[in-house]
Scaffold this active site. Structure first.
Site, mmCIF file in Angstrom:
data_model
loop_
_atom_site.group_PDB
_atom_site.id
_atom_site.type_symbol
_atom_site.label_atom_id
_atom_site.label_comp_id
_atom_site.label_asym_id
_atom_site.label_seq_id
_atom_site.Cartn_x
_atom_site.Cartn_y
_atom_site.Cartn_z
ATOM 1 N N GLY A 16 -89.845 -32.653 4.936
ATOM 2 C CA GLY A 16 -91.582 -33.009 4.648
ATOM 3 C C GLY A 16 -92.387 -34.292 5.127
ATOM 4 O O GLY A 16 -93.281 -34.678 5.077
ATOM 5 N N THR A 17 -91.232 -35.479 4.594
ATOM 6 C CA THR A 17 -91.858 -37.035 5.015
ATOM 7 C C THR A 17 -92.809 -36.857 6.166
ATOM 8 O O THR A 17 -91.281 -36.402 6.969
ATOM 9 C CB THR A 17 -90.223 -37.551 4.819
ATOM 10 O OG1 THR A 17 -89.486 -37.058 3.503
ATOM 11 C CG2 THR A 17 -90.796 -38.784 4.592
ATOM 12 N N ALA B 26 -91.697 -31.017 9.707
ATOM 13 C CA ALA B 26 -93.311 -30.270 9.564
ATOM 14 C C ALA B 26 -94.169 -32.147 8.647
ATOM 15 O O ALA B 26 -94.417 -32.152 7.589
ATOM 16 C CB ALA B 26 -93.056 -29.258 9.241
ATOM 17 N N PRO B 27 -95.136 -32.439 9.717
ATOM 18 C CA PRO B 27 -96.400 -33.266 8.847
ATOM 19 C C PRO B 27 -97.038 -31.966 8.182
ATOM 20 O O PRO B 27 -97.884 -33.386 6.661
ATOM 21 C CB PRO B 27 -96.821 -33.627 10.383
ATOM 22 C CG PRO B 27 -96.320 -33.368 11.025
ATOM 23 C CD PRO B 27 -95.170 -31.994 10.700
ATOM 24 N N HIS C 214 -106.234 -39.401 1.774
ATOM 25 C CA HIS C 214 -105.048 -39.758 1.172
ATOM 26 C C HIS C 214 -104.712 -40.691 -0.103
ATOM 27 O O HIS C 214 -105.507 -41.778 -0.172
ATOM 28 C CB HIS C 214 -103.871 -39.843 2.154
ATOM 29 C CG HIS C 214 -103.455 -38.433 2.745
ATOM 30 N ND1 HIS C 214 -103.426 -38.970 4.174
ATOM 31 C CD2 HIS C 214 -102.522 -37.977 2.396
ATOM 32 C CE1 HIS C 214 -102.947 -37.500 4.845
ATOM 33 N NE2 HIS C 214 -102.437 -36.944 3.679
ATOM 34 N N LYS D 9 -99.839 -43.706 -0.828
ATOM 35 C CA LYS D 9 -99.461 -43.719 0.536
ATOM 36 C C LYS D 9 -98.218 -44.101 0.758
ATOM 37 O O LYS D 9 -99.372 -45.748 1.705
ATOM 38 C CB LYS D 9 -100.194 -42.787 1.421
ATOM 39 C CG LYS D 9 -99.449 -42.174 2.714
ATOM 40 C CD LYS D 9 -100.579 -41.182 3.156
ATOM 41 C CE LYS D 9 -100.078 -40.127 4.109
ATOM 42 N NZ LYS D 9 -98.389 -39.765 4.249
ATOM 43 N N GLY E 73 -99.331 -38.332 9.281
ATOM 44 C CA GLY E 73 -98.402 -37.698 10.257
ATOM 45 C C GLY E 73 -99.170 -36.399 10.580
ATOM 46 O O GLY E 73 -99.152 -35.924 11.687
HETATM 47 N N1 LIG Z 1 -95.143 -31.794 4.770
HETATM 48 C C1 LIG Z 1 -96.141 -32.243 4.379
HETATM 49 O O1 LIG Z 1 -96.524 -31.305 4.223
HETATM 50 C C2 LIG Z 1 -96.221 -32.736 3.403
HETATM 51 C C3 LIG Z 1 -97.617 -32.530 1.998
HETATM 52 C C4 LIG Z 1 -97.182 -33.555 1.006
HETATM 53 C C5 LIG Z 1 -96.472 -35.285 0.651
HETATM 54 N N2 LIG Z 1 -96.141 -35.317 2.460
HETATM 55 C C6 LIG Z 1 -95.440 -36.484 2.052
HETATM 56 O O2 LIG Z 1 -94.046 -36.685 1.634
HETATM 57 C C7 LIG Z 1 -93.544 -37.795 1.396
HETATM 58 C C8 LIG Z 1 -93.348 -37.136 -0.547
HETATM 59 O O3 LIG Z 1 -94.562 -37.151 -0.487
HETATM 60 P P1 LIG Z 1 -94.503 -37.874 -2.133
HETATM 61 O O4 LIG Z 1 -96.097 -36.917 -2.834
HETATM 62 O O5 LIG Z 1 -93.903 -36.286 -3.064
HETATM 63 O O6 LIG Z 1 -94.633 -39.465 -2.826
HETATM 64 P P2 LIG Z 1 -93.695 -39.142 -3.903
HETATM 65 O O7 LIG Z 1 -94.526 -39.077 -5.392
HETATM 66 O O8 LIG Z 1 -93.891 -41.151 -3.718
HETATM 67 O O9 LIG Z 1 -92.556 -39.338 -4.392
HETATM 68 C C9 LIG Z 1 -91.088 -39.729 -3.540
HETATM 69 C C10 LIG Z 1 -89.887 -39.487 -4.648
HETATM 70 O O10 LIG Z 1 -89.390 -40.000 -3.161
HETATM 71 C C11 LIG Z 1 -87.955 -40.707 -3.867
HETATM 72 N N3 LIG Z 1 -86.995 -40.944 -2.969
HETATM 73 C C12 LIG Z 1 -87.467 -41.573 -2.059
HETATM 74 N N4 LIG Z 1 -86.294 -42.130 -1.305
HETATM 75 C C13 LIG Z 1 -85.032 -41.445 -1.317
HETATM 76 C C14 LIG Z 1 -84.488 -41.786 -1.363
HETATM 77 N N5 LIG Z 1 -83.669 -41.952 -0.533
HETATM 78 N N6 LIG Z 1 -82.916 -40.040 -2.242
HETATM 79 C C15 LIG Z 1 -83.356 -40.077 -3.325
HETATM 80 N N7 LIG Z 1 -85.460 -39.842 -3.801
HETATM 81 C C16 LIG Z 1 -85.557 -40.974 -2.375
HETATM 82 C C17 LIG Z 1 -89.254 -42.278 -4.440
HETATM 83 O O11 LIG Z 1 -88.207 -41.940 -5.921
HETATM 84 P P3 LIG Z 1 -88.017 -42.987 -6.351
HETATM 85 O O12 LIG Z 1 -89.355 -43.277 -6.950
HETATM 86 O O13 LIG Z 1 -87.027 -44.312 -6.463
HETATM 87 O O14 LIG Z 1 -89.313 -44.437 -4.848
HETATM 88 C C18 LIG Z 1 -89.553 -40.493 -5.492
HETATM 89 O O15 LIG Z 1 -89.374 -39.862 -6.484
HETATM 90 C C19 LIG Z 1 -94.525 -38.933 1.888
HETATM 91 O O16 LIG Z 1 -94.216 -39.221 2.873
HETATM 92 C C20 LIG Z 1 -95.619 -37.967 1.794
HETATM 93 O O17 LIG Z 1 -96.620 -38.352 3.329
HETATM 94 C C21 LIG Z 1 -95.880 -34.376 3.555
#
Ligand SMILES: NC(=O)c1ccc[n+]([C@@H]2O[C@H](COP(=O)([O-])OP(=O)(O)OC[C@H]3O[C@@H](n4cnc5c(N)ncnc54)[C@H](OP(=O)(O)O)[C@@H]3O)[C@@H](O)[C@H]2O)c1
Length: 252
Positions: A85-86, A111-112, A141, A145, A151
């Site tokens: 989802g990233t 999947a964006p 957003h 972000k 995406g």
């Molecule tokens: N596809 C969809 O429907 C959808 C929906 C919502 C969000 N997203 C996307 O999903 C991603 C995450 O969103 P979020 O809101 O959950 O972000 P977030 O709150 O910043 O959480 C991301 C988490 O990933 C961890 N992380 C980063 N790199 C890592 C690694 N190599 N190994 C393990 N953990 C790691 C981070 O840990 P640290 O705290 O250590 O940095 C953080 O806890 C973004 O790219 C966002 O755009 C997609």
């Protein structure tokens, strides 16, 4: 998003949580992180070690643009299907992962956007672009972000571009008094990224024609709204070969 995925997996008797990864959460029970009872699955900081020990069918990745590509490659090296989802993948990275999936004879998904409402917003926008070729996208957003534009907005722009001829919009003599004021340029039109605290995820696709505008808008308020899509993807990915780009391919 990761915690929400853990919660969703624990609530589905057809799925089994075998590992959870977080860089900075420490060795806690995955259930604790997701606000659930203990699961016996201790959160690990090493993806490779967790995959080696648990041998899952699927890895769900919601991390960040820098982590998601190496995570997907690690998963594929262990024969594990990545459901990603990233956001922030480049077309070259998607092509590379598609090759690696096919070499392993397994499937993957990037999947964006996993939300059905967002997919419909994109589909309706592509439909409208045939009749209203002048368009701009505004996406909103949270201010933390990492990637811009989102995406979802890039995917929307790709669909719009399939539905209309390339068309350079606006006044050809236009000048930006402040750099970036007109947004990012994509195939003749503009994408504007708003980043503010308090905002979760929204997108507005604005079409203009003589004497009228049409706005197609989707608002996400809660991470739980993405989980039915992630659940469907985890199950359907078992019957796919190659890297699929876009959750719409998993809808009827
Ligand atoms: N596809 C969809 O429907 C959808 C929906 C919502 C969000 N997203 C996307 O999903 C991603 C995450 O969103 P979020 O809101 O959950 O972000 P977030 O709150 O910043 O959480 C991301 C988490 O990933 C961890 N992380 C980063 N790199 C890592 C690694 N190599 N190994 C393990 N953990 C790691 C981070 O840990 P640290 O705290 O250590 O940095 C953080 O806890 C973004 O790219 C966002 O755009 C997609």
């Amino acid at each position: 998003m990761g915690r929400e995925v853990v919660k969703m997996v624990l609530e589905d008797p057809e799925l089994e949580l075998v590992a959870a990864i977080a860089r900075s959460a420490g060795p806690v029970d995955a259930g604790t992180l997701a606000g659930k009872p203990d699961t016996g699955v201790i959160v690990s900081s090493s993806l490779a070690e967790a995959l080696k020990a648990s041998r899952p069918d699927v890895l769900v990745d919601f991390t960040g643009p820098k982590s998601a590509m190496p995570n997907a490659e690690t998963a594929l090296a262990y024969g594990v299907r990545p459901v990603i989802g990233t956001t922030g993948f480049t077309p070259e990275q998607i092509a590379e992962l598609d090759k690696q999936c096919k070499d392993k004879g397994i499937g993957g998904l990037i999947a964006p956007n996993f939300s059905i409402g967002a997919i419909l917003m994109m589909k309706f926008s592509a439909m409208a672009a045939k009749y209203f070729p002048h368009v701009e996208i505004i996406e909103y957003h949270g201010d933390q972000k990492l990637d811009a534009p989102s995406g979802t907005s890039i995917k929307t722009a790709e669909w719009i571009s399939e539905a209309r001829q390339e068309l350079r919009q606006g006044n050809p003599d236009e000048e930006e008094v402040i750099e970036g004021a007109r947004g990012g340029y994509y195939n003749g039109f503009r994408i504007h990224s708003v980043r503010l605290p308090g905002v979760f995820a929204q997108q507005e696709v604005v079409f203009g024609a003589f004497g009228q505008t049409l706005k197609i808008r989707h608002d996400s308020y809660d991470r739980a709204g993405y989980m039915p899509g992630v659940n469907t993807a985890i199950k359907k990915i078992m019957n796919v070969t190659g890297m699929v780009y876009g959750f719409e391919h998993f809808l009827d």
